[in-house]
Motif scaffolding. Structure first.
Motif, PDB file in Angstrom:
ATOM      1  N   UNK A 119     -17.854  59.675  38.933  1.00 39.71           N
ATOM      2  CA  UNK A 119     -17.356  58.467  39.592  1.00 39.71           C
ATOM      3  C   UNK A 119     -18.460  57.484  39.979  1.00 39.71           C
ATOM      4  N   UNK A 120     -19.689  57.766  39.587  1.00 40.32           N
ATOM      5  CA  UNK A 120     -20.775  56.846  39.900  1.00 40.32           C
ATOM      6  C   UNK A 120     -20.624  55.556  39.097  1.00 40.32           C
ATOM      7  N   UNK A 121     -20.917  54.413  39.709  1.00 39.34           N
ATOM      8  CA  UNK A 121     -20.773  53.145  38.980  1.00 39.34           C
ATOM      9  C   UNK A 121     -21.807  53.008  37.856  1.00 39.34           C
ATOM     10  N   UNK A 134     -20.377  56.433  30.053  1.00 39.67           N
ATOM     11  CA  UNK A 134     -20.022  55.127  30.594  1.00 39.67           C
ATOM     12  C   UNK A 134     -20.455  54.003  29.653  1.00 39.67           C
ATOM     13  N   UNK A 135     -21.668  54.063  29.190  1.00 41.75           N
ATOM     14  CA  UNK A 135     -22.226  53.012  28.335  1.00 41.75           C
ATOM     15  C   UNK A 135     -21.447  52.867  27.024  1.00 41.75           C
ATOM     16  N   UNK A 136     -20.944  53.976  26.503  1.00 40.77           N
ATOM     17  CA  UNK A 136     -20.211  53.953  25.236  1.00 40.77           C
ATOM     18  C   UNK A 136     -18.706  53.885  25.416  1.00 40.77           C
ATOM     19  N   UNK A 137     -18.251  53.652  26.639  1.00 49.89           N
ATOM     20  CA  UNK A 137     -16.822  53.500  26.901  1.00 49.89           C
ATOM     21  C   UNK A 137     -16.021  54.777  26.707  1.00 49.89           C
ATOM     22  N   UNK A 138     -16.632  55.921  26.967  1.00 46.78           N
ATOM     23  CA  UNK A 138     -15.982  57.201  26.731  1.00 46.78           C
ATOM     24  C   UNK A 138     -15.632  57.949  28.013  1.00 46.78           C
ATOM     25  N   UNK A 139     -15.685  57.284  29.137  1.00 45.41           N
ATOM     26  CA  UNK A 139     -15.425  57.951  30.413  1.00 45.41           C
ATOM     27  C   UNK A 139     -14.026  58.548  30.490  1.00 45.41           C
ATOM     28  N   UNK A 164     -29.318  67.798  37.648  1.00 50.20           N
ATOM     29  CA  UNK A 164     -28.787  66.510  38.094  1.00 50.20           C
ATOM     30  C   UNK A 164     -29.187  65.403  37.125  1.00 50.20           C
ATOM     31  N   UNK A 165     -30.415  65.393  36.691  1.00 46.97           N
ATOM     32  CA  UNK A 165     -30.865  64.389  35.728  1.00 46.97           C
ATOM     33  C   UNK A 165     -30.109  64.474  34.415  1.00 46.97           C
ATOM     34  N   UNK A 166     -29.888  65.692  33.949  1.00 43.16           N
ATOM     35  CA  UNK A 166     -29.135  65.898  32.708  1.00 43.16           C
ATOM     36  C   UNK A 166     -27.697  65.386  32.853  1.00 43.16           C
ATOM     37  N   UNK A 167     -27.085  65.661  34.005  1.00 43.85           N
ATOM     38  CA  UNK A 167     -25.712  65.202  34.235  1.00 43.85           C
ATOM     39  C   UNK A 167     -25.645  63.687  34.387  1.00 43.85           C
ATOM     40  N   UNK A 168     -26.615  63.109  35.071  1.00 47.78           N
ATOM     41  CA  UNK A 168     -26.643  61.645  35.210  1.00 47.78           C
ATOM     42  C   UNK A 168     -26.815  60.975  33.852  1.00 47.78           C
ATOM     43  N   UNK A 169     -27.650  61.549  33.006  1.00 47.04           N
ATOM     44  CA  UNK A 169     -27.862  60.987  31.678  1.00 47.04           C
ATOM     45  C   UNK A 169     -26.582  61.078  30.847  1.00 47.04           C
ATOM     46  N   UNK A 170     -25.881  62.194  30.940  1.00 49.76           N
ATOM     47  CA  UNK A 170     -24.620  62.342  30.223  1.00 49.76           C
ATOM     48  C   UNK A 170     -23.586  61.353  30.744  1.00 49.76           C
TER      49      UNK A 170
END
Length: 70
Positions: free
Chosen positions: A26-28, A56-61, A45-51
């Motif tokens: 749910x992070x913006x 989000x960037x590719x519109x796949x949320x 945490x870094x791995x999850x944030x990157x994923x």
């Protein structure tokens, strides 16, 4: 990426920062993009944030929606 990481996105909370306590899924996007520019933290945490950023960037949320209903 590990398939379990997708489930972690909808269950793990951000442990620090402005959005502490919010689910990583749910992070913006602008916050995730900031990490992409400045560098993701080390570890899980870094791995999850990157994923989360990639989704989000590719519109796949929306791929996470079925996991939220578990």
């Amino acid at each position: 990426m590990n398939a379990d990481d997708l489930l972690l996105l909808v269950t793990r909370q951000m442990p620090f920062g402005k959005y502490q306590g919010r689910l990583i899924a749910d992070l913006p996007g602008h916050y995730l993009a900031w990490f992409a520019r400045e560098g993701f933290p080390k570890g899980e945490i870094g791995r999850l944030l990157q994923l989360a950023f990639e989704l989000d960037h590719n519109g796949l949320s929306s791929l996470l929606d079925p996991l939220r209903k578990r």
